[in-house]
Design a protein around this motif. Structure first.
Motif, PDB file in Angstrom:
ATOM      1  N   MET A   2       4.479   6.430   4.369  1.00  0.00           N
ATOM      2  CA  MET A   2       5.740   6.754   3.669  1.00  0.00           C
ATOM      3  C   MET A   2       6.444   7.909   4.410  1.00  0.00           C
ATOM      4  SD  MET A   2       6.197   7.852  -0.300  1.00  0.00           S
ATOM      5  CE  MET A   2       5.235   6.555  -1.000  1.00  0.00           C
ATOM      6  N   ASN A   3       7.693   7.715   4.713  1.00  0.00           N
ATOM      7  CA  ASN A   3       8.364   8.802   5.452  1.00  0.00           C
ATOM      8  C   ASN A   3       8.752   9.960   4.511  1.00  0.00           C
ATOM      9  OD1 ASN A   3      10.697   8.177   4.099  1.00  0.00           O
ATOM     10  ND2 ASN A   3      11.451   6.840   5.725  1.00  0.00           N
ATOM     11  N   THR A   4       9.216  11.015   5.142  1.00  0.00           N
ATOM     12  CA  THR A   4       9.475  12.238   4.362  1.00  0.00           C
ATOM     13  C   THR A   4      10.544  12.013   3.292  1.00  0.00           C
ATOM     14  OG1 THR A   4       9.116  13.344   6.435  1.00  0.00           O
ATOM     15  CG2 THR A   4       9.955  14.696   4.643  1.00  0.00           C
ATOM     16  N   ILE A   5      11.580  11.284   3.699  1.00  0.00           N
ATOM     17  CA  ILE A   5      12.682  11.065   2.745  1.00  0.00           C
ATOM     18  C   ILE A   5      12.172  10.311   1.519  1.00  0.00           C
ATOM     19  CG2 ILE A   5      14.909   9.903   2.423  1.00  0.00           C
ATOM     20  CD1 ILE A   5      15.404  10.383   5.399  1.00  0.00           C
ATOM     21  N   ALA A   6      11.372   9.316   1.795  1.00  0.00           N
ATOM     22  CA  ALA A   6      10.848   8.515   0.682  1.00  0.00           C
ATOM     23  C   ALA A   6       9.983   9.374  -0.231  1.00  0.00           C
ATOM     24  CB  ALA A   6      10.058   7.336   1.234  1.00  0.00           C
ATOM     25  N   LYS A   7       9.180  10.232   0.423  1.00  0.00           N
ATOM     26  CA  LYS A   7       8.304  11.104  -0.391  1.00  0.00           C
ATOM     27  C   LYS A   7       9.135  12.034  -1.277  1.00  0.00           C
ATOM     28  CE  LYS A   7       4.394  11.495   2.755  1.00  0.00           C
ATOM     29  NZ  LYS A   7       3.878  12.301   3.858  1.00  0.00           N
ATOM     30  N   VAL A   8      10.152  12.609  -0.633  1.00  0.00           N
ATOM     31  CA  VAL A   8      11.021  13.549  -1.375  1.00  0.00           C
ATOM     32  C   VAL A   8      11.692  12.827  -2.530  1.00  0.00           C
ATOM     33  CG1 VAL A   8      13.132  14.914  -1.209  1.00  0.00           C
ATOM     34  CG2 VAL A   8      11.396  15.097   0.563  1.00  0.00           C
ATOM     35  N   THR A   9      12.187  11.642  -2.235  1.00  0.00           N
ATOM     36  CA  THR A   9      12.894  10.872  -3.262  1.00  0.00           C
ATOM     37  C   THR A   9      11.960  10.553  -4.429  1.00  0.00           C
ATOM     38  OG1 THR A   9      14.129   9.884  -1.460  1.00  0.00           O
ATOM     39  CG2 THR A   9      14.362   8.854  -3.624  1.00  0.00           C
ATOM     40  N   LEU A  10      10.735  10.160  -4.078  1.00  0.00           N
ATOM     41  CA  LEU A  10       9.769   9.817  -5.128  1.00  0.00           C
ATOM     42  C   LEU A  10       9.481  11.037  -5.998  1.00  0.00           C
ATOM     43  CD1 LEU A  10       7.915   7.560  -6.179  1.00  0.00           C
ATOM     44  CD2 LEU A  10       6.114   8.463  -4.707  1.00  0.00           C
ATOM     45  N   LEU A  11       9.282  12.149  -5.320  1.00  0.00           N
ATOM     46  CA  LEU A  11       8.974  13.390  -6.043  1.00  0.00           C
ATOM     47  C   LEU A  11      10.133  13.781  -6.960  1.00  0.00           C
ATOM     48  CD1 LEU A  11       6.815  15.638  -6.188  1.00  0.00           C
ATOM     49  CD2 LEU A  11       8.156  16.884  -4.505  1.00  0.00           C
ATOM     50  N   CYS A  12      11.321  13.649  -6.441  1.00  0.00           N
ATOM     51  CA  CYS A  12      12.506  14.001  -7.238  1.00  0.00           C
ATOM     52  C   CYS A  12      12.622  13.091  -8.450  1.00  0.00           C
ATOM     53  CB  CYS A  12      13.780  13.872  -6.410  1.00  0.00           C
ATOM     54  SG  CYS A  12      13.799  15.011  -5.056  1.00  0.00           S
ATOM     55  N   SER A  13      12.386  11.816  -8.226  1.00  0.00           N
ATOM     56  CA  SER A  13      12.494  10.868  -9.335  1.00  0.00           C
ATOM     57  C   SER A  13      11.490  11.222 -10.424  1.00  0.00           C
ATOM     58  CB  SER A  13      12.227   9.449  -8.850  1.00  0.00           C
ATOM     59  OG  SER A  13      13.101   9.155  -7.808  1.00  0.00           O
ATOM     60  N   LEU A  14      10.300  11.606  -9.958  1.00  0.00           N
ATOM     61  CA  LEU A  14       9.255  11.977 -10.918  1.00  0.00           C
ATOM     62  C   LEU A  14       9.699  13.181 -11.745  1.00  0.00           C
ATOM     63  CD1 LEU A  14       6.367  11.088 -11.586  1.00  0.00           C
ATOM     64  CD2 LEU A  14       5.543  12.888 -10.054  1.00  0.00           C
ATOM     65  N   ALA A  68      19.175  13.792  -0.381  1.00  0.00           N
ATOM     66  CA  ALA A  68      18.166  13.153  -1.235  1.00  0.00           C
ATOM     67  C   ALA A  68      17.487  14.196  -2.116  1.00  0.00           C
ATOM     68  CB  ALA A  68      17.139  12.445  -0.363  1.00  0.00           C
ATOM     69  N   TRP A  69      17.292  15.355  -1.544  1.00  0.00           N
ATOM     70  CA  TRP A  69      16.647  16.425  -2.320  1.00  0.00           C
ATOM     71  C   TRP A  69      17.567  16.891  -3.463  1.00  0.00           C
ATOM     72  CZ3 TRP A  69      17.578  21.474  -3.661  1.00  0.00           C
ATOM     73  CH2 TRP A  69      16.474  22.212  -4.133  1.00  0.00           C
ATOM     74  N   ALA A  70      18.844  17.041  -3.141  1.00  0.00           N
ATOM     75  CA  ALA A  70      19.763  17.606  -4.132  1.00  0.00           C
ATOM     76  C   ALA A  70      20.196  16.579  -5.171  1.00  0.00           C
ATOM     77  CB  ALA A  70      20.999  18.172  -3.418  1.00  0.00           C
ATOM     78  N   ASP A  71      20.270  15.349  -4.776  1.00  0.00           N
ATOM     79  CA  ASP A  71      20.856  14.344  -5.666  1.00  0.00           C
ATOM     80  C   ASP A  71      20.057  13.041  -5.610  1.00  0.00           C
ATOM     81  OD1 ASP A  71      22.590  13.113  -7.378  1.00  0.00           O
ATOM     82  OD2 ASP A  71      24.151  12.741  -5.881  1.00  0.00           O
ATOM     83  N   PRO A  72      18.833  13.102  -6.082  1.00  0.00           N
ATOM     84  CA  PRO A  72      17.967  11.935  -5.894  1.00  0.00           C
ATOM     85  C   PRO A  72      18.452  10.705  -6.643  1.00  0.00           C
ATOM     86  CG  PRO A  72      16.906  13.585  -7.253  1.00  0.00           C
ATOM     87  CD  PRO A  72      18.133  14.213  -6.731  1.00  0.00           C
ATOM     88  N   GLU A  73      19.132  10.893  -7.751  1.00  0.00           N
ATOM     89  CA  GLU A  73      19.544   9.741  -8.543  1.00  0.00           C
ATOM     90  C   GLU A  73      21.056   9.507  -8.513  1.00  0.00           C
ATOM     91  OE1 GLU A  73      17.904  10.038 -12.459  1.00  0.00           O
ATOM     92  OE2 GLU A  73      16.057   9.124 -11.730  1.00  0.00           O
ATOM     93  N   GLY A  74      21.728  10.248  -7.699  1.00  0.00           N
ATOM     94  CA  GLY A  74      23.176  10.072  -7.608  1.00  0.00           C
ATOM     95  C   GLY A  74      23.912  10.477  -8.869  1.00  0.00           C
ATOM     96  N   LYS A  75      23.331  11.415  -9.625  1.00  0.00           N
ATOM     97  CA  LYS A  75      23.982  11.824 -10.877  1.00  0.00           C
ATOM     98  C   LYS A  75      24.548  13.239 -10.817  1.00  0.00           C
ATOM     99  CE  LYS A  75      21.211   8.998 -13.989  1.00  0.00           C
ATOM    100  NZ  LYS A  75      20.134   9.012 -14.968  1.00  0.00           N
ATOM    101  N   THR A  76      24.357  13.861  -9.694  1.00  0.00           N
ATOM    102  CA  THR A  76      24.796  15.262  -9.585  1.00  0.00           C
ATOM    103  C   THR A  76      26.316  15.374  -9.613  1.00  0.00           C
ATOM    104  OG1 THR A  76      22.859  16.033  -8.408  1.00  0.00           O
ATOM    105  CG2 THR A  76      24.900  17.181  -7.932  1.00  0.00           C
ATOM    106  N   GLN A  77      26.764  16.417 -10.289  1.00  0.00           N
ATOM    107  CA  GLN A  77      28.191  16.742 -10.225  1.00  0.00           C
ATOM    108  C   GLN A  77      28.385  17.609  -8.973  1.00  0.00           C
ATOM    109  OE1 GLN A  77      31.068  16.444 -12.552  1.00  0.00           O
ATOM    110  NE2 GLN A  77      32.083  17.340 -10.760  1.00  0.00           N
ATOM    111  N   TRP A  78      29.191  17.146  -8.046  1.00  0.00           N
ATOM    112  CA  TRP A  78      29.411  17.901  -6.810  1.00  0.00           C
ATOM    113  C   TRP A  78      30.682  18.739  -6.928  1.00  0.00           C
ATOM    114  CZ3 TRP A  78      25.938  18.445  -3.096  1.00  0.00           C
ATOM    115  CH2 TRP A  78      24.921  17.486  -2.977  1.00  0.00           C
TER     116      TRP A  78
END
Lengths: 346, 775
Positions: A1-13, A49-59
């Motif tokens: 699993m690459n780093t991005i995927a790991k980060v994304t998974l962690l964020c989702s969790l 990906a770290w800041a907005d893992p689910e695309g719900k962040t208000q920018w």
């Protein structure tokens, strides 16, 4: 699993945990947001990906500043945002207005300035193909410029299309002394919970946020007429002093970047002395300079969040962080940020 | 009411405005702004333009006066330089304004019409260009290549200029690259190497602004070798540097910051009109990058230039860079440029530090002086000595002057004096001589430790007669502040005051010690300077006016005998000049500005008033049967003489209606436009209250008692306005509610005198009283 995927998974969790917690508490948690304050929008994939893992962040993206630079007779947009990758589909465009700009515009020119400002924001939004959910004006207005700034906001508000919110940044003292400083004619306020100290004072411990200073500003929230969102500082910077005089900010700056003992000597918990003249992030420092490293630790931020929540009559709808750069993921965990948001939710 | 406009240190202006000197008065130019000047208040006798031959960059870091003007001039200079080059290279006979029109103002259609006409000569010069000497020349000589180039440049214009900063610049990459292709064709078919150079500029700029950085570099490498440098006379042209700027910009866009910075440094070195933008574009971030950039330099001039750029940062400690430059290129312009910068900074830190009346403000707001400014001055002085000893710099007198000035700044006046003496014989240029004079005067004034009549005479002569004083406007503040400091040290507060303010500023809040000091000086002026200070604008001695002020101060304290004694020294014929009031008038109206009575019997000057008050005091004691009347008159006078009465000028010289709303907080108010001057309002009604109360108690008739009670009630009400317990009413015309302790006499009137005729009249004429009576 690459780093991005790991980060994304962690964020989702983390976010899943957050939503479970929210359901259990029966309270809608505030929406989280990030400020992006650099001139070029080019965050890396991993940072996004770290800041907005689910695309719900208000920018909140700074579009440009309005200033009257040396040589200009009237306010002009400066440091306009460029984008090296697509911007988020929906965002809040932030515009920083200097007091120098307001001073340079006559009262009768305020409506024209508002029209020009909206014209440029709209052009930029169209060129970047983004939907503007909000426009946020950032200005540390003075009593003498209050009427002019508020007139600018009123004129600007009339130009906004339906559904686009106009907000303004609010400093802590502007809540405490709202009668004196006035309340801007906008839909929402974004309370900046930082810059409580005097950055240019060599003796200052931490100019970004000290809870003891914050305590002095915790009145006036129950009567403040605007709905307030909150923005918390997660940035760190170095404040450079030369011969005892403030010279510049190095932003961002972390402790690791001052680890070279041949060049820097630690002179206290948060102070460093420049041992030999050197370049640091594009700034030439001279031997003998002092760098005060400033950042707000998590514990301080959590205490501050609790204090502020107690002072506010209701939870904020949005809690944002200022501001996203490559150092933030190194210094903050999702859990820490979640706990700050949680502290504001009850 | 005294109300006039003036500035501090007016005496110096007055001195200058004497008829003989009127034409020489300079307009002050120290309206600080720019990168450095953001409210700092100090002195400067340093004219950087005299020191440095290469001046294009100076204003950037010296913050000289008018940054707007400077930046505008940079823009204009770019255009002017370009027009000059066009004129010089293409047509020396053309008027510059005509060249300017064709290059910057004419539209594409006009140029195309000119092209058609020039090609065949069957058509005349187009109507819009008939009087244009440049167009006529191009037409007559059939300069088709030049006209084609001008037309091409016009086509490029929309893509490379941004006339409105509020509009997103047009950046249609496809269209821009199409133009580049068109330009390449034209470049190839153009025979003139100079026109090829101009095409190269247009093409590289287009590609750069289109964001095609790799292509920009390719274009540069393709175009430049195809231009013969000799035939294009590239050594004399601005264009190679302009082109290089875009080349460096493209390198920067590609992240090749070191190479980009190196080329920007070359532009900084060779092209003054682009020096400031090259400085801003220079982007080195680490020690490694710096070393790499140094390694790219081909000679010591370039290496010295890198240090010059680094040392030009506004807050740099440039001695470090100066040492490097001295080794690499001592005869170049950078060493002097940085010397000027450092001298200018140290001047701000140290000159007049002991007596600058804004020193505390400078320290608190701007951290001036810097912590180690003195030590840094010593380090810089040592370096200057080394330079002088080794004698490798071209302008030795400048370095000697720098040494003298550094010695002045760090207080070694003897050494500074010796150094300046050495320079005198070596300086012949008038500008430099003048600079030396200014520095010597700065030294001389700095060195004064105590004020003597000789020094006073020297100041008088310097201010009145020396052209240096007028050419360096900061001498006005410098001399004034120094003299103020000297007079304070000598225990002469009045003369110190007059060095900073016109004498009339005394009147806002007169102080006995100042009045006495100035009075003593006016009576016995020991020098021409003191005589000047103690005279008014018409040249009359201030003595009688000061005696009047002194008497007023005694009067304020009810020291009537002392006031009377003082007034005896003023010639009686002049008494009427100072005051005319009606202190014994009775009025229900709450107005302070009422027309004076025509009855001269009721008018008093200050001397007569003091005398009358003394008489009333005496008679109130001597005639107990009639003293109610005397007490009432005394009460009236003391009431009318306060802030609330129509004779307020008897105790005060300045009254502001705006003070009213804040009297409960303070009696001292800053005077707008008069820095450091406060106006004191004389508001105390207690003395009047005392006399009215005595009058009421002594009066036999109930009408008189009611009248005295009414006036006492007004005193109490005014005391409420000036007490900390006062709370402003909710609206401007609302009558405030009086707390019980401030309405004892109003209550007295209501309960004991409501059956009197006076009570009825008071209700009718006085809305205040009517309101209280209704409550």
């Amino acid at each position: 699993m690459n780093t991005i995927a790991k980060v994304t998974l962690l964020c989702s969790l983390c976010l899943s945990l957050l939503s479970v917690w929210s359901c259990r508490a029966g309270v809608e948690p505030p929406r989280t947001g990030w400020y992006y304050w650099q001139q070029r929008w080019q965050p890396s994939d991993s940072l996004l990906a770290w800041a907005d893992p689910e695309g719900k962040t208000q920018w909140y993206v700074r579009f440009f500043d309005i200033d009257t630079p040396e040589g200009a007779a009237a306010p002009v947009p400066v440091a306009r945002l460029e984008w090296g990758r697509p911007l988020p589909d929906t965002l809040a465009a932030a515009v920083f207005i200097t007091t120098r700009a307001l001073e340079a515009v006559p009262d009768e020119g305020v409506a024209h300035l508002a029209a020009k400002t909206w014209q440029l924001i709209e052009q930029m939004a169209r060129a970047a193909e983004v939907h503007l959910a909000e426009v946020q004006m950032d200005c540390d207005w003075t009593p003498s410029l209050r009427d002019r700034y508020f007139a600018f906001l009123s004129a600007f508000r009339q130009m906004l299309p339906a559904g686009c919110v106009l907000s303004a940044t609010i400093r802590l003292h502007q809540v405490k002394w709202a009668e004196r400083t006035g309340v801007p004619p906008v839909d929402r306020g974004m309370l900046m919970v930082y810059n409580t100290g005097r950055v240019q004072d060599l003796a200052e411990r931490n100019s970004i946020l000290e809870t003891e200073v914050l305590r002095r500003y915790l009145t006036g929230f129950d009567t403040y007429p605007l709905p307030l969102d909150l923005v918390w500082p997660v940035f760190g910077w170095g404040v450079v002093f030369r011969e005892g005089r403030f010279v510049r900010l190095i932003h961002p700056l972390s402790r690791a970047e001052l680890a070279d003992t041949a060049r820097f000597a630690q002179a206290g918990d948060y102070r460093f002395a420049v041992r030999q003249s050197t370049w640091l992030k594009g700034h030439y420092l001279y031997a003998g300079d002092t760098i005060r490293l400033e950042a707000v630790p998590f514990d301080t931020l959590l205490v501050a969040a609790r204090l502020l929540r107690q002072a506010m009559p209701r939870p904020p709808q949005r809690v944002a962080f200022y501001h996203l750069d490559e150092l933030v993921p190194q210094n903050w965990t999702h859990d820490q940020l979640r706990r700050i948001v949680e502290a504001m939710a009850h | 009411m005294i109300n006039y406009v003036g500035s501090s240190k007016r005496w110096l202006i007055r001195l200058l405005l004497m008829p003989a000197f009127l034409p020489l008065v300079p307009a002050p130019v120290h309206t600080g702004c720019g990168p450095f000047d953001s409210g700092f208040a100090g002195y400067s006798f340093f004219r950087p333009s005299v020191w440095v031959q290469e001046r294009a960059f100076l204003p950037f870091y010296l913050g000289i006066n008018d940054a707007v003007r400077y930046y505008r001039s940079v823009e204009q200079k770019k255009e002017r330089d370009n027009v000059m080059e066009w004129t010089e290279r293409v047509c020396r006979e053309a008027r510059p304004e005509d060249v300017y029109y064709l290059v910057y103002k004419a539209d594409l259609l006009e140029i195309q019409l000119l092209r058609s006409a020039a090609a065949t000569h069957k058509l005349p010069v187009p109507p819009g260009l008939t009087d244009n000497t440049f167009a006529e020349y191009l037409y007559a000589q059939r300069c088709l290549e030049t006209i084609d180039y001008l037309a091409f440049a016009k086509k490029c214009e929309p893509w490379v200029t941004a006339p409105d900063p509020w509009t997103l610049p047009a950046r249609d990459t496809v269209a821009m690259l199409a133009l580049v292709r068109e330009g390449r064709k034209a470049f190839r078919s153009t025979r003139s190497d100079y026109m090829r150079l101009r095409y190269a500029y247009q093409l590289v700029r287009l590609a750069h602004y289109a964001g095609q950085y790799e292509y920009t570099l390719e274009l540069y490498d393709w175009l430049m070798p195809k231009i013969d440098p000799d035939r294009a006379r590239m050594d004399d042209s601005l264009l190679p540097w302009w082109i290089l700027g875009h080349y460096a910009g493209a390198l920067h866009g590609l992240g090749r910051r070191v190479e980009a910075s190196y080329h920007f440094a070359r532009i900084f070195l060779h092209c003054p009109s682009r020096r400031e933008s090259a400085y801003r574009s220079f982007d080195i971030r680490t020690d490694e990058e710096w070393k790499a950039c140094l390694a790219l330099c081909v000679d010591d001039r370039e290496r010295a230039t890198l240090y010059a750029i680094r040392g030009s940062a506004p807050d740099s400690r440039a001695l470090e860079e100066m040492r490097h430059i001295y080794v690499l290129w001592p005869e170049g312009p950078w060493l002097e440029m940085l010397l000027v910068k450092e001298l200018h900074e140290l001047e701000r830190d140290l000159l007049g530090l002991a007596f600058n009346d804004r020193a505390e403000q400078n320290r608190l707001r701007y951290h001036i002086p810097r912590d180690r400014a003195g030590a840094y001055a010593i380090e810089l002085e040592a370096f200057v000595r080394q330079v002088l000893e080794e004698d490798r710099v071209p302008h030795r007198p400048l370095w000697l002057m720098a040494l003298g000035y550094l010695q002045t700044l760090r207080g070694d006046y003897y050494a500074a004096s010796r150094t300046f003496e050495k320079v005198v014989g070596q300086v012949s240029q008038p500008e430099l001589r003048e600079q030396l004079d200014a520095m010597q005067w700065a030294l001389r004034i700095s060195s004064w430790r105590e004020v003597t009549p000789e020094i006073e005479d020297e100041v008088f002569a310097f201010v009145r007669e020396n052209p240096v004083y007028r050419k360096y406007p900061d001498f006005q503040d410098f001399v004034a502040d120094k003299m103020t400091w000297l007079y304070r040290r000598a225990g002469r507060p009045g003369l110190a005051f007059l060095c900073q303010h016109p004498w009339r500023d005394l009147l806002y809040d007169p102080k006995m010690e100042l009045v006495d000091d100035i009075l003593a000086a006016a009576r016995n002026p020991r020098s021409r300077f003191v005589r000047w200070l103690t005279r008014d604008a018409d040249g009359n001695s201030l003595e009688p006016r000061l005696l009047d002020v002194k008497a007023t101060l005694y009067l304020q304290k009810n020291q009537l005998e002392a006031a009377w004694q003082v007034y005896q020294d003023i010639p009686r014929t002049r008494w009427d000049e100072f005051l005319q009031v009606e202190p014994f008038a009775v009025s229900f109206a709450e107005r302070v500005h009422v027309p004076l009575s025509l009855d001269s019997a009721s008018m008093y000057n200050r001397g007569e008033l003091i005398k009358e008050l003394l008489d009333l005091e005496y008679r109130s004691r001597a005639e107990p049967d009639r003293n109610a009347r005397y007490f009432f008159r005394l009460g009236l006078a003391w009431y009318n003489m306060t802030y609330f009465g129509q004779a307020w000028k008897a105790l005060d010289y300045y009254r502001s209606g705006a003070s009213w709303s804040r009297l409960y907080e303070t009696q001292l108010f800053p005077v707008p436009g008069r820095e450091g001057i406060f106006n004191r309002e004389y508001t105390d009604c207690n003395r009047a209250l005392y006399y009215f109360e005595k009058a009421r108690l002594q009066a036999r008739s109930r009408e008189s008692q009611a009248k005295a009670a009414f006036m006492a009630a007004r005193c109490e009400r005014n005391n409420y306005f000036t007490s900390p317990e006062y709370r402003p009413p909710p609206c401007d015309d609302c009558i405030p509610v009086l707390p019980p302790q401030f309405r004892t006499h109003y209550d007295l009137l209501r309960y004991y005198y409501s059956d009197t005729e006076f009570y009825r009249q008071a209700i009718e004429e006085c809305s205040w009283f009517a309101a209280y009576a209704r409550r």
